[in-house]
Design a protein around this motif. Structure first.
Motif, PDB file in Angstrom:
ATOM      1  N   THR A  74      14.574   5.631  10.352  1.00 53.17           N
ATOM      2  CA  THR A  74      13.895   5.753   9.231  1.00 53.17           C
ATOM      3  C   THR A  74      14.906   6.065   8.160  1.00 53.17           C
ATOM      4  N   GLU A  75      14.667   5.317   7.068  1.00 54.37           N
ATOM      5  CA  GLU A  75      15.566   5.242   5.630  1.00 54.37           C
ATOM      6  C   GLU A  75      14.419   5.580   4.706  1.00 54.37           C
ATOM      7  N   THR A  76      14.743   6.447   3.602  1.00 53.77           N
ATOM      8  CA  THR A  76      14.161   6.800   2.443  1.00 53.77           C
ATOM      9  C   THR A  76      14.847   6.443   1.341  1.00 53.77           C
ATOM     10  N   GLU A  77      14.449   5.722   0.253  1.00 53.03           N
ATOM     11  CA  GLU A  77      15.272   5.605  -1.083  1.00 53.03           C
ATOM     12  C   GLU A  77      14.278   5.436  -2.116  1.00 53.03           C
ATOM     13  N   ASN A  78      14.754   5.337  -3.498  1.00 53.66           N
ATOM     14  CA  ASN A  78      14.000   5.233  -4.643  1.00 53.66           C
ATOM     15  C   ASN A  78      13.418   3.542  -4.445  1.00 53.66           C
ATOM     16  N   ALA A  79      12.364   3.310  -4.771  1.00 57.68           N
ATOM     17  CA  ALA A  79      11.720   1.884  -4.967  1.00 57.68           C
ATOM     18  C   ALA A  79      12.340   1.229  -6.032  1.00 57.68           C
ATOM     19  N   ASP A  80      12.358  -0.023  -5.549  1.00 59.91           N
ATOM     20  CA  ASP A  80      12.841  -1.010  -6.942  1.00 59.91           C
ATOM     21  C   ASP A  80      11.815  -1.054  -7.818  1.00 59.91           C
ATOM     22  N   GLU A  82      10.282  -3.572  -9.232  1.00 62.21           N
ATOM     23  CA  GLU A  82       9.330  -4.676  -8.979  1.00 62.21           C
ATOM     24  C   GLU A  82       8.499  -4.139  -7.662  1.00 62.21           C
ATOM     25  N   ASP A  83       8.815  -3.344  -6.895  1.00 59.77           N
ATOM     26  CA  ASP A  83       8.174  -2.815  -5.848  1.00 59.77           C
ATOM     27  C   ASP A  83       6.981  -1.746  -6.136  1.00 59.77           C
ATOM     28  N   MET A  84       7.281  -0.950  -7.203  1.00 61.79           N
ATOM     29  CA  MET A  84       6.561   0.249  -7.727  1.00 61.79           C
ATOM     30  C   MET A  84       5.242  -0.265  -8.136  1.00 61.79           C
ATOM     31  N   GLY A  85       5.087  -1.308  -8.705  1.00 63.43           N
ATOM     32  CA  GLY A  85       3.745  -1.772  -8.832  1.00 63.43           C
ATOM     33  C   GLY A  85       2.902  -3.005  -8.157  1.00 63.43           C
ATOM     34  N   ARG A  86       3.498  -2.896  -7.056  1.00 63.14           N
ATOM     35  CA  ARG A  86       2.595  -3.681  -6.117  1.00 63.14           C
ATOM     36  C   ARG A  86       1.691  -3.053  -5.342  1.00 63.14           C
ATOM     37  N   THR A  87       0.694  -3.505  -4.637  1.00 61.58           N
ATOM     38  CA  THR A  87      -0.364  -3.014  -3.956  1.00 61.58           C
ATOM     39  C   THR A  87      -0.629  -4.157  -2.916  1.00 61.58           C
ATOM     40  N   GLY A  88      -1.052  -3.749  -1.637  1.00 63.49           N
ATOM     41  CA  GLY A  88      -1.501  -4.545  -0.558  1.00 63.49           C
ATOM     42  C   GLY A  88      -0.714  -4.603   0.515  1.00 63.49           C
ATOM     43  N   VAL A  89      -0.919  -5.391   1.366  1.00 58.43           N
ATOM     44  CA  VAL A  89      -0.497  -5.456   2.911  1.00 58.43           C
ATOM     45  C   VAL A  89       0.119  -6.908   3.269  1.00 58.43           C
ATOM     46  N   GLN A  90       1.246  -6.821   3.738  1.00 61.08           N
ATOM     47  CA  GLN A  90       1.801  -8.255   4.047  1.00 61.08           C
ATOM     48  C   GLN A  90       2.081  -8.012   5.435  1.00 61.08           C
ATOM     49  N   ILE A  91       1.749  -8.919   6.565  1.00 68.61           N
ATOM     50  CA  ILE A  91       2.333  -8.854   8.068  1.00 68.61           C
ATOM     51  C   ILE A  91       2.778 -10.036   8.123  1.00 68.61           C
ATOM     52  N   ARG A  92       4.141 -10.177   8.799  1.00 75.04           N
ATOM     53  CA  ARG A  92       4.785 -11.417   9.199  1.00 75.04           C
ATOM     54  C   ARG A  92       5.313 -11.242  10.478  1.00 75.04           C
ATOM     55  N   ASP A  93       5.233 -12.544  11.507  1.00 76.55           N
ATOM     56  CA  ASP A  93       5.886 -12.310  12.741  1.00 76.55           C
ATOM     57  C   ASP A  93       7.199 -12.947  12.661  1.00 76.55           C
ATOM     58  N   ARG A  94       8.146 -12.364  13.460  1.00 76.82           N
ATOM     59  CA  ARG A  94       9.365 -12.912  13.454  1.00 76.82           C
ATOM     60  C   ARG A  94       9.555 -13.641  14.742  1.00 76.82           C
TER      61      ARG A  94
END
Length: 94
Positions: A74-80, A82-94
């Motif tokens: 687990t890592e916690t940091e300040n959000a960029d 550009e990420d602060m205003g985003r909403t939603g979910v994105q799921i990708r397979d690797r």
């Protein structure tokens, strides 16, 4: 009677194994949404789930073992910004 007991024991063993295993990306997303995260990005691999989530000005990154559900890192940091205003979910397979 003995055959029924053996079958019952086998069924319970199978059910018990299934109940303890496998964390899904959807489980992780639901948990983070319940905690108030607005942007969630999930990368699903064969054995691990990596998730990045933003809530307010904070960003959390977690690596989760799919089989056990244990958080491996687990890592916690300040959000960029550009990420602060985003909403939603994105799921990708690797």
């Amino acid at each position: 009677m003995k055959k029924q007991l053996v079958m019952m024991a086998a069924a319970m063993a199978l059910y018990g194994t299934t109940a303890l295993a496998v964390v899904t990306a959807e489980d992780v997303v639901a948990s983070l949404q319940a905690d108030g995260y607005s942007w969630i990005e999930v990368k699903r691999g064969p054995t691990q789930i990596k998730v990045e989530a933003v809530k307010g000005t904070s960003k959390v990154e977690k690596i989760i073992d799919i089989e056990t559900g244990r958080v491996l890192q687990t890592e916690t940091e300040n959000a960029d910004p550009e990420d602060m205003g985003r909403t939603g979910v994105q799921i990708r397979d690797r």
